[in-house]
Scaffold this active site. Sequence first.
Site, short mmCIF file in Angstrom:
data_model
loop_
_atom_site.label_atom_id
_atom_site.label_comp_id
_atom_site.label_asym_id
_atom_site.label_seq_id
_atom_site.Cartn_x
_atom_site.Cartn_y
_atom_site.Cartn_z
CB SER A 11 -2.40 -3.18 -0.04
OG SER A 11 -1.95 -1.89 -0.31
CE LYS A 49 1.40 -2.56 -0.08
NZ LYS A 49 1.02 -1.52 0.90
CE1 TYR A 105 -0.77 -0.93 5.29
CE2 TYR A 105 -3.13 -0.59 5.32
CZ TYR A 105 -1.98 -0.94 4.65
OH TYR A 105 -2.06 -1.29 3.35
#
Lengths: 604, 604
Positions: free
Chosen positions: A64, A67, A241
Amino acid sequence: MKSPVTQVLKNLHQRYASLHDGKVADYIPELAKVDPKLFGICIATRDGHLYEVGDTRHKFTIQSISKALSYGLALEDRGEDHVTSRIGVEPSGDAFNAISLKPGNGAPFNPMINAGAIATCGQVLKKDGQTRIDRIREYLSRCAIGQLDIDEDVYRSESQTGHRNRAIGWMLRNFDIIEEEPRDILETYFQQCSLRVNCADLAVMAATLANQGCNPVTGERAIAHEYVDNVLGVMASCGMYDWSGEWIYRVGLPAKSGVGGGILAVLPGQLGIGVFSPPLDDQGNSVRGIKVCMDLARELALHMFNPSAVPQPALRRSYNASQVNSRRRLPAPVFKALRSYGDRIRVMELQGPLLFSTFEPVIRELVKQAAYCQHVILNFANVFSVDGVSLRMLREVRQQLDDTGVRLLCCHAGRHGKALEVAGLGEDALFPSEDAALEACEDAVLEKVMPHHTPDVPPVALSKCSLFSTCDEDELQLLEERMEHRSFATGETIIHTGGTADELFVLSDGTVEVRLLLGNNRYQRLDVFSAGMSFGELAFLDGSPRSADVVTTAPVTCRVIRRSLFDVLGREHPALKAKILHQFALLLCERLRQANIEISALRG
Amino acid sequence: MKSPVTQVLKNLHQRYASLHDGKVADYIPELAKVDPKLFGICIATRDGHLYEVGDTRHKFTIQSISKALSYGLALEDRGEDHVTSRIGVEPSGDAFNAISLKPGNGAPFNPMINAGAIATCGQVLKKDGQTRIDRIREYLSRCAIGQLDIDEDVYRSESQTGHRNRAIGWMLRNFDIIEEEPRDILETYFQQCSLRVNCADLAVMAATLANQGCNPVTGERAIAHEYVDNVLGVMASCGMYDWSGEWIYRVGLPAKSGVGGGILAVLPGQLGIGVFSPPLDDQGNSVRGIKVCMDLARELALHMFNPSAVPQPALRRSYNASQVNSRRRLPAPVFKALRSYGDRIRVMELQGPLLFSTFEPVIRELVKQAAYCQHVILNFANVFSVDGVSLRMLREVRQQLDDTGVRLLCCHAGRHGKALEVAGLGEDALFPSEDAALEACEDAVLEKVMPHHTPDVPPVALSKCSLFSTCDEDELQLLEERMEHRSFATGETIIHTGGTADELFVLSDGTVEVRLLLGNNRYQRLDVFSAGMSFGELAFLDGSPRSADVVTTAPVTCRVIRRSLFDVLGREHPALKAKILHQFALLLCERLRQANIEISALRG
């Protein structure tokens, strides 16, 4: 000697090597194979120095973390408006693999959740015969230490099991967030996540983001300057997150983690951190990685809001032409006049990055000085960046100064010269050195206060030369007979560095420059002498070799005193020699006084 | 002349004064009465300068902006652990007045929503006979320009209609987030929101947060240093409710708004912004306020992640004792030896804030220098802050330097002296000036390379004095007879600033200091002379008044040449005078060369 920075990293490594919490990612077999003991910590500084401890060169998949960087490429390809109309920048509060799209337009909440990252891949263009993944791989490689490659096993496995992401892809297609069938975009996404990096790569990527998008190891531009704050912005609000608020509160660094065990954290403008340790917590973040970042942030006070990280005001020091002058020597009365009007010329040495908050005090000072002086020289020698805001403010102040009759000059602009020119500080305002700028200002001041300050029409008579100004007629006659006359064309070197100093020169006409050679055909102007002045005294007096070149800058005629003549004078005409030496001493006194004032101004 | 900064604010004011979107808050009649045309913009710099345009001195109620600051007071009263266990720091995604408490423990998501702000009020202690609101009012006033008072009408109205907040209060009581019946806490909350401020107050509050918690206008500490980043942290992630991600992405400044029409925004370490305009958008934020902040952030490049805002490395310049020496004059051969071993002494001038990323390159250089030199002097004259991390790294490096036989000295520590002492740099390592530190290092170097460098036992014979070193027996005899002898006790002033210079002094024994008087009984040491040297030549030669004091630092005996004697020598013994003048000129040559090297080192 060991660096205490390395010691800090070693201590951290030791502290957490024995922590065995968390579980290596196992949703595909390839990730489950990794040794959970692997553990590396790396700090990359803004000038490309790496501090490394542990397994910093072991390769693993970026996952990730990719990203954040491919979001930069999407912005470069499509622009901010296009991208933000399709992908939001608001934390979703949901887990990373939720299909969370905004009710209105189906846009993913942000580019850090899978939906947003897949949509981001879709924004990257195929270009110049290159596929999307070619371009992403190159983009990420430019941010890293070297070329990155794809772990084919991981990629195959990601692709074989990526059904949930395919569902997301089709939802994005449904809302027209992506404009083609999602197959290629999804494969790009799986490949991007399977790029292999090491811990040092992560630190360099982070340092690239900290360093205005320029890779500090390779020196190459990797991310367009104008999108660095966008990338850091989404990392700060959405990078961790539903733990992003806690992360900013406790760690205070924009960051991104990957299930490969990597974490990349950025202290904007300062440095980058990479940590690698595969065991993950429930949110999918590296357990040791989080611990290391929290401790590092606290122990090294690396926090975005760290109240100590205050940029220094840009005014390094300030003085006027009563304290510091150009290198050109002036006849004593002219020099005296200049000094007494020296406050009309103000030199402001600048430093550091010029941005609103550092440059605003300079602007304030300029506005104040406008009432007192007629010339302001800004010295850029210690400036290492000039932002657009500073340029605009400078241009506006300059226009106003123009209107009030104050002249603004810049010197040592170097690589900032182009920007200054664009800001309207053209050739007439840019000077290569403070010396040259000072000379121009001195001329302008003297023009006003001493309009006819060139009293003696060359060739200057011996009696008008300061060295011989106390001699009587007979003595002048004697000197005139014994001194040799010499002429030089413009550009000739009269004195060579390293030469023997058995001659002293008295200028009858023309000008010479004393030049300290710096190599590569460059030199620094140390002194400028004109008619009536003498040069070459220091080495002539103390017998040391010549320490600089003396070059004519106009056709020169001069008189020469040879050492043999000086010795003869001592024996045959000691009173005359004493007179000359007395004048010598006075000359040196004057220069020494001036040097002391300059040292004191420079010391601030 | 007008400041271009004021012009930027004027343009913004003009641009949005005609924007009539939004609606003044009307949930209580007192707020609805406000004139929607009121509009003020203010920037406060870190040194307390205010740029103001429009209605910056009109008073209005602070409302939710108070939440951010009273959170600071709660942290000071109870500590971070206690407060964060009761109030989260995660954005909730909900509107400001939602009763959103975490499922597990009932803690409000963050202190910026009403539930969190009421819980925060409950954390503030009653203390020293002061009520909660007394303490909150004083705390907020310390952050503002002057004392704040409560708008009693607004407070009454808020209290009369605050039923939803009472419900929240009882929910917090239910979960034991507050430990008493909520009545007093709620009234405190209503009063806190009713505190009256103006736009300039908001800018100063913001600048206080930008300035490490120190109010830049009053100079007083307002918020404890260690909690500034906590307050900024929650403002960054939760300050603009469910628009926080967008705000950080687009504006990039920790901020807080209130329904009174105020917005406060902070550029950490740099400046504070206050905007006031009552009409609000649907989220309850000032419409013009949001526009002004977005434009200001873009036009002045005020973004937390602005890649130009890079702190400058802390190494200002570096030189060794072959370039710059202490003010003490040494006999020529001793001085020559010192210069040739000068690379054993390294001076590093530091600057700006010392924090990890600026100080790390200094540490790296120190580690490198340890291999080459034996003494390192760190000059703190241009350092304006030293954080704990730098102190720790300095202490560790110093211990290692000690072990390798390299001595670390600090000078001009000023207000940082205490911190350096705590870091283990005690009296033996701290010197008031670079001059004093250099002298100590020079002594140590000379001790090694020239252990017996005091060649002449005082009183020094005339023939050993450099001025007379070329004289023959007869000449020395003549001088000895004509020169006057004088003695002085320690601390006597031989030469007074401003006095007539008709005497030249030759030291037979003892030492003197040349002191430039700075006022307030302070002085700068310009020169130190010892036996065999002369002093007072410059003014003696050029006839100007004395420019400094000369004071004995040990019992002194000296010989004096009066101007009358010098004149007689010229007439009767011109060859002798020429010899003395020649030596004079050599002495001045030497000093001038040294000054030029120093200037060049200082110019870097």
